[in-house]
Design an enzyme around this catalytic site. Structure first.
Site, mmCIF file in Angstrom:
data_model
loop_
_atom_site.group_PDB
_atom_site.id
_atom_site.type_symbol
_atom_site.label_atom_id
_atom_site.label_comp_id
_atom_site.label_asym_id
_atom_site.label_seq_id
_atom_site.Cartn_x
_atom_site.Cartn_y
_atom_site.Cartn_z
ATOM 1 N N TYR A 173 0.839 -1.205 0.000
ATOM 2 C CA TYR A 173 0.000 0.000 0.000
ATOM 3 C C TYR A 173 0.872 1.252 0.000
ATOM 4 C CZ TYR A 173 -3.385 3.474 1.664
ATOM 5 O OH TYR A 173 -4.167 4.587 1.799
ATOM 6 N N LYS A 217 1.237 4.540 -2.773
ATOM 7 C CA LYS A 217 1.069 5.961 -2.472
ATOM 8 C C LYS A 217 2.330 6.747 -2.809
ATOM 9 C CE LYS A 217 -3.163 5.561 -1.250
ATOM 10 N NZ LYS A 217 -4.228 6.134 -2.125
ATOM 11 N N THR A 230 -12.524 6.504 9.380
ATOM 12 C CA THR A 230 -13.454 6.033 8.362
ATOM 13 C C THR A 230 -13.796 4.579 8.656
ATOM 14 O OG1 THR A 230 -11.774 5.213 6.831
ATOM 15 C CG2 THR A 230 -12.386 7.550 6.657
#
Length: 244
Positions: free
Chosen positions: A150, A154, A185
């Site tokens: 991940y 980015k 979130t």
């Protein structure tokens, strides 16, 4: 405020979290927003909560036909695009030695390949003064245990913005990165775990998790003429996590 009055925006990953909060802020500032996401139920709920200046198109950034349908809808209904917030993304944990090809493919397909073809699909509809916003992350700036794939996506997003700022010379279209830190979130809480995520928020200089509305405020700034002399830049909304 009416900084975005009359403008047309697309927000991918718009059914929840930062995407939904940003869509709400864009609408509050006068824009009409097309939400794009995979879950029809989430999109329906989002449109119901946002009102008559919200539209929804269901699909995935990993599916070119879905992206084509999104931008065909925008072209048919609005004729152009002023703001493109390429926000869809995701990832999962795996330490070195346990990374699988499937995890790699899934993460890069959404966060990098999907983002590239989202921007490329929307670009013909954009005109001078337009703003492209890419969702980055603090993980693109700092090492994160078990989250290397991940984080690598980015890092790629950050360099795409630098390169695209060069490609867009003379068009009047800007491209910038918006990099949240630990933000409350549903997806983040699900992936990380609530207790672990709260603990991460406590390590920031501000001592807490961020709220989606706080990132949405920065998104509205990048979408508006208030950031008219910014391109190729990155804004962190991270409580200071990656800044110290």
């Amino acid at each position: 405020m009416d900084r975005l009055a009359g403008r047309i925006a697309v927000v991918t990953g718009g059914g929840s979290g930062i995407g939904l909060a940003s869509a709400r802020r864009f609408i509050e500032e006068g824009a009409t927003v097309y939400l794009f996401g995979r879950r029809q139920d989430a999109l329906d709920a989002a449109v119901a909560s946002l009102g008559d200046r919200a539209r929804a198109v269901q699909g995935s950034v990993t599916d070119q036909a879905d992206l084509d349908r999104l931008f065909a809808t925008v072209k048919d209904e609005a004729g152009h695009l002023d703001i493109l917030f390429a926000n869809a993304g995701g990832g999962s944990f795996a330490p070195l030695g346990r990374i699988t090809r499937e995890q790699y493919d899934a993460t890069f397909d959404v966060n990098v390949k999907g983002l590239i073809f989202t921007v490329q699909g929307g670009l013909p509809l954009m005109r001078a003064g337009g703003s492209i916003i890419l969702t980055g992350s603090t993980t693109g700036e700092m090492g994160t245990p078990q989250f290397s794939i991940y984080s690598a996506t980015k890092g790629a997003v950050r360099n795409l913005a630098r390169s695209w700022a060069q490609d867009l010379r003379g068009t009047g279209i800007r491209v910038n990165v918006l990099s949240p830190g630990p933000t409350r979130t549903d997806l983040a809480l699900e992936v990380v775990g609530e207790a672990e995520f709260e603990a991460l928020g406590a390590t920031t200089p501000l001592g807490r998790l961020g709220e989606p509305s706080e990132t949405a405020g920065a998104a509205a700034f990048l979408a508006s003429d208030d950031s008219s002399y910014m391109t190729g830049s990155e804004i962190f909304v991270d409580g200071g996590l990656a800044q110290i």
